[in-house]
Design a protein around this motif. Structure first.
Motif, mmCIF file in Angstrom:
data_model
loop_
_atom_site.group_PDB
_atom_site.id
_atom_site.type_symbol
_atom_site.label_atom_id
_atom_site.label_comp_id
_atom_site.label_asym_id
_atom_site.label_seq_id
_atom_site.Cartn_x
_atom_site.Cartn_y
_atom_site.Cartn_z
ATOM 1 N N GLY A 71 -84.907 24.536 -103.728
ATOM 2 C CA GLY A 71 -85.596 25.654 -103.864
ATOM 3 C C GLY A 71 -84.919 26.444 -105.005
ATOM 4 O O GLY A 71 -84.457 26.014 -105.754
ATOM 5 N N PRO A 72 -85.288 27.962 -105.063
ATOM 6 C CA PRO A 72 -85.125 28.809 -106.156
ATOM 7 C C PRO A 72 -83.569 28.545 -106.675
ATOM 8 O O PRO A 72 -82.769 28.787 -105.815
ATOM 9 C CB PRO A 72 -85.308 30.156 -105.651
ATOM 10 C CG PRO A 72 -86.421 30.111 -104.449
ATOM 11 C CD PRO A 72 -85.901 28.737 -103.826
ATOM 12 N N ARG A 73 -83.408 28.617 -107.866
ATOM 13 C CA ARG A 73 -82.073 28.213 -108.406
ATOM 14 C C ARG A 73 -81.133 27.052 -107.839
ATOM 15 O O ARG A 73 -80.079 27.011 -107.674
ATOM 16 C CB ARG A 73 -81.076 29.543 -108.374
ATOM 17 C CG ARG A 73 -81.644 30.782 -108.934
ATOM 18 C CD ARG A 73 -80.580 31.849 -108.961
ATOM 19 N NE ARG A 73 -80.552 32.304 -107.586
ATOM 20 C CZ ARG A 73 -81.324 33.018 -106.939
ATOM 21 N NH1 ARG A 73 -82.333 33.440 -107.419
ATOM 22 N NH2 ARG A 73 -81.010 33.667 -105.613
ATOM 23 N N GLY A 74 -82.188 25.877 -107.714
ATOM 24 C CA GLY A 74 -81.662 24.788 -107.072
ATOM 25 C C GLY A 74 -80.697 24.087 -108.277
ATOM 26 O O GLY A 74 -80.761 24.202 -109.650
ATOM 27 N N ARG A 75 -79.667 23.355 -107.991
ATOM 28 C CA ARG A 75 -78.702 22.330 -108.479
ATOM 29 C C ARG A 75 -78.567 21.256 -107.902
ATOM 30 O O ARG A 75 -78.792 20.880 -106.507
ATOM 31 C CB ARG A 75 -77.400 23.157 -108.712
ATOM 32 C CG ARG A 75 -77.486 24.449 -109.415
ATOM 33 C CD ARG A 75 -77.358 24.538 -110.685
ATOM 34 N NE ARG A 75 -77.541 25.794 -111.445
ATOM 35 C CZ ARG A 75 -76.877 26.685 -111.842
ATOM 36 N NH1 ARG A 75 -75.268 26.539 -111.573
ATOM 37 N NH2 ARG A 75 -77.153 28.020 -112.285
ATOM 38 N N TRP A 76 -78.151 20.296 -108.733
ATOM 39 C CA TRP A 76 -77.672 18.803 -108.114
ATOM 40 C C TRP A 76 -76.527 18.182 -108.816
ATOM 41 O O TRP A 76 -76.336 18.287 -110.015
ATOM 42 C CB TRP A 76 -78.799 18.048 -108.204
ATOM 43 C CG TRP A 76 -78.891 16.549 -107.690
ATOM 44 C CD1 TRP A 76 -79.390 16.334 -106.158
ATOM 45 C CD2 TRP A 76 -78.283 15.474 -107.743
ATOM 46 N NE1 TRP A 76 -79.091 15.003 -105.817
ATOM 47 C CE2 TRP A 76 -78.305 14.621 -106.757
ATOM 48 C CE3 TRP A 76 -77.440 15.011 -108.970
ATOM 49 C CZ2 TRP A 76 -77.859 13.195 -106.939
ATOM 50 C CZ3 TRP A 76 -76.766 13.817 -108.960
ATOM 51 C CH2 TRP A 76 -76.999 12.700 -107.785
ATOM 52 N N ALA A 77 -75.569 17.986 -107.926
ATOM 53 C CA ALA A 77 -73.949 17.620 -108.585
ATOM 54 C C ALA A 77 -73.699 16.241 -107.893
ATOM 55 O O ALA A 77 -73.611 16.143 -106.638
ATOM 56 C CB ALA A 77 -73.146 18.570 -108.539
ATOM 57 N N ILE A 111 -66.929 24.143 -102.663
ATOM 58 C CA ILE A 111 -67.406 23.470 -103.883
ATOM 59 C C ILE A 111 -66.971 24.087 -104.993
ATOM 60 O O ILE A 111 -67.151 25.130 -105.401
ATOM 61 C CB ILE A 111 -68.952 23.406 -103.442
ATOM 62 C CG1 ILE A 111 -69.352 23.251 -101.936
ATOM 63 C CG2 ILE A 111 -69.671 22.803 -104.685
ATOM 64 C CD1 ILE A 111 -71.033 23.391 -101.731
ATOM 65 N N ASP A 112 -66.727 23.039 -105.882
ATOM 66 C CA ASP A 112 -66.313 23.399 -107.404
ATOM 67 C C ASP A 112 -66.611 22.074 -108.103
ATOM 68 O O ASP A 112 -65.734 21.178 -108.409
ATOM 69 C CB ASP A 112 -64.800 23.872 -107.392
ATOM 70 C CG ASP A 112 -64.440 24.158 -108.746
ATOM 71 O OD1 ASP A 112 -65.388 24.254 -109.794
ATOM 72 O OD2 ASP A 112 -63.209 24.669 -109.149
ATOM 73 N N GLU A 113 -67.902 22.098 -108.526
ATOM 74 C CA GLU A 113 -68.393 20.960 -109.271
ATOM 75 C C GLU A 113 -69.385 21.454 -110.361
ATOM 76 O O GLU A 113 -69.518 22.425 -110.709
ATOM 77 C CB GLU A 113 -69.564 20.233 -108.295
ATOM 78 C CG GLU A 113 -68.948 19.820 -106.997
ATOM 79 C CD GLU A 113 -67.933 18.570 -107.193
ATOM 80 O OE1 GLU A 113 -67.887 17.728 -108.286
ATOM 81 O OE2 GLU A 113 -66.873 18.393 -106.459
ATOM 82 N N ARG A 114 -70.054 20.504 -111.088
ATOM 83 C CA ARG A 114 -70.816 20.580 -112.259
ATOM 84 C C ARG A 114 -72.199 19.821 -111.962
ATOM 85 O O ARG A 114 -72.058 18.699 -111.575
ATOM 86 C CB ARG A 114 -70.097 20.497 -113.732
ATOM 87 C CG ARG A 114 -69.374 21.699 -113.993
ATOM 88 C CD ARG A 114 -68.734 21.487 -115.322
ATOM 89 N NE ARG A 114 -67.953 22.587 -115.617
ATOM 90 C CZ ARG A 114 -68.120 23.895 -116.018
ATOM 91 N NH1 ARG A 114 -69.691 24.268 -116.425
ATOM 92 N NH2 ARG A 114 -67.399 24.748 -116.318
ATOM 93 N N ASP A 115 -73.377 20.430 -112.156
ATOM 94 C CA ASP A 115 -74.218 19.573 -112.153
ATOM 95 C C ASP A 115 -74.797 18.879 -113.329
ATOM 96 O O ASP A 115 -74.009 18.700 -114.305
ATOM 97 C CB ASP A 115 -75.572 20.628 -112.084
ATOM 98 C CG ASP A 115 -75.968 21.218 -113.037
ATOM 99 O OD1 ASP A 115 -75.488 21.165 -114.344
ATOM 100 O OD2 ASP A 115 -77.449 21.930 -113.291
ATOM 101 N N VAL A 126 -71.267 24.593 -110.283
ATOM 102 C CA VAL A 126 -71.947 24.634 -108.886
ATOM 103 C C VAL A 126 -70.664 25.000 -108.013
ATOM 104 O O VAL A 126 -69.625 24.159 -107.719
ATOM 105 C CB VAL A 126 -72.479 23.229 -108.315
ATOM 106 C CG1 VAL A 126 -72.980 23.557 -107.114
ATOM 107 C CG2 VAL A 126 -73.522 22.865 -109.296
ATOM 108 N N ARG A 127 -70.456 26.264 -107.738
ATOM 109 C CA ARG A 127 -69.311 26.934 -107.147
ATOM 110 C C ARG A 127 -69.502 27.752 -105.898
ATOM 111 O O ARG A 127 -70.581 28.504 -106.138
ATOM 112 C CB ARG A 127 -68.483 27.600 -108.080
ATOM 113 C CG ARG A 127 -68.095 26.841 -109.128
ATOM 114 C CD ARG A 127 -67.316 27.634 -110.111
ATOM 115 N NE ARG A 127 -66.091 28.652 -109.632
ATOM 116 C CZ ARG A 127 -65.983 29.712 -109.577
ATOM 117 N NH1 ARG A 127 -66.932 30.571 -109.873
ATOM 118 N NH2 ARG A 127 -65.085 30.516 -108.999
ATOM 119 N N GLY A 128 -69.142 27.688 -104.721
ATOM 120 C CA GLY A 128 -69.146 28.419 -103.570
ATOM 121 C C GLY A 128 -68.629 27.880 -102.441
ATOM 122 O O GLY A 128 -67.812 26.897 -102.425
ATOM 123 N N THR A 129 -68.813 28.601 -101.475
ATOM 124 C CA THR A 129 -68.266 28.161 -99.993
ATOM 125 C C THR A 129 -69.317 27.948 -98.958
ATOM 126 O O THR A 129 -70.030 28.850 -98.823
ATOM 127 C CB THR A 129 -67.324 29.207 -99.504
ATOM 128 O OG1 THR A 129 -66.152 29.403 -100.529
ATOM 129 C CG2 THR A 129 -66.568 28.878 -98.294
#
Length: 316
Positions: A71-77, A111-115, A126-129
């Motif tokens: 969706g909006p502001r999608g990321r894939w890591a 989550i503490d990753e990079r796409d 790509v960071r969050g809970t």
């Protein structure tokens, strides 16, 4: 075949034999229909070109957390990490800087990753809970082959999810699903292809699983999960063909009258597709999450050449 577990919730310390795999999977759709996600924690990553090249001697040395925001502001890591970056405990799994924790009533994911984007060297954070709160728990697992070398355990057929991402800035709530899979051999040794779908009904949930094993035998099953998570075999509805994906991956599902339609294709890869569907099952209209996987395509030399560009490997 089914087997009971004495632990309601994920067991992250389950042993993974050489050549085998384990994964824990979450998918979710936002209440407003604008967002979706999948999160998969892998030990012995089944889609890793590095694990395949290594002859799969040490599954722990090929672990990763796949995060896909749709969706909006999608990321894939999906960064693969070595065994020194992995900590397995009964209720906690850490892979690099990211971690999953089972608290007894919720699965919390930091989550503490990079796409990773093709042909773009800049990797965005790509960071969050994420917090997954089961509305039902199931303690019964199922073998996907006669010898039960591949096993599927639907942990929470129905759940609520809270998403609080810092990068990208996203906050939403929705409905979710959580399961786990375990294998004593590689996925492509056991299967040629499979199709899977899950849907939330007004009361309970429905899961369809079918495919072709490596020996050419077919399997197909339908399960209905009651509100409390208890599974019961259900009558298979008709095969509902779906349009091939952009990469021409064959897709199909099960539905009343053999009719279902693709709302959105979230993931479209040369050997894999994940979509949301509009369908009807057992007389009830539902939205489903559906996956199709072609393991012959995965094992092809050209796909193996392409995968490292999408799935980098870290030294730590």
């Amino acid at each position: 075949m089914g087997g009971a577990h004495d632990h309601a919730g994920p067991r992250f310390d389950a042993p993974v034999p050489p050549g085998g795999y384990a994964w824990w999977y979450i998918d979710a759709l936002s209440d407003d229909g604008k967002h979706g996600l999948t999160i998969i924690a892998f030990i012995g990553s089944v889609f890793s070109p590095y694990y395949k090249r290594s002859a799969r001697g040490d599954p722990l040395n090929h672990s990763s957390l796949n995060v896909a925001l749709y969706g909006p502001r999608g990321r894939w890591a999906m960064t693969e990490r070595p065994s020194g970056a992995v900590v397995q405990e009964r209720d906690t799994l850490s892979i690099g800087p990211s971690a999953m924790r089972w608290t007894g009533d919720a699965l919390e994911i930091d989550i503490d990753e990079r796409d990773k984007r093709l042909f773009n060297p800049y990797r965005r954070p790509v960071r969050g809970t994420i917090r997954v709160m089961p509305e039902a728990l199931n303690t019964v697992s199922f073998g996907l082959d006669p010898a039960a070398r591949h096993r599927w355990h639907c942990l929470a057929p129905r759940a609520r999810i809270g998403v609080e991402m810092k990068e990208p800035a996203l906050s939403w709530k929705g409905g979710a699903y959580c399961d786990s899979n375990f294998g004593d051999e590689s996925l492509e040794e056991g299967f040629r292809l499979w199709h899977w779908s899950r849907a939330h009904a007004a009361s309970g949930s429905v899961v369809n699983y079918e495919g072709v094993r490596r020996d050419g035998s077919h399997f197909a099953s339908a399960l209905r999960f009651a509100r409390d998570g208890t599974p019961e075999p259900a009558e298979l509805t008709m095969v509902a063909p779906l349009p091939n994906s952009f990469w021409q991956v064959e897709r199909k599902t099960r539905a009343d009258k053999g009719e279902a339609s693709v709302i959105k294709t979230w993931e479209d890869a040369p050997f894999y597709a994940r979509s949301t569907l509009s369908t009807q099952l057992y007389g009830e209209r539902m939205m489903a999450v559906q996956e199709s996987l072609d393991l012959d395509r995965y094992a092809s030399p050209i796909v193996q050449f392409m995968l490292p560009f999408r799935m980098p490997r870290s030294r730590s």
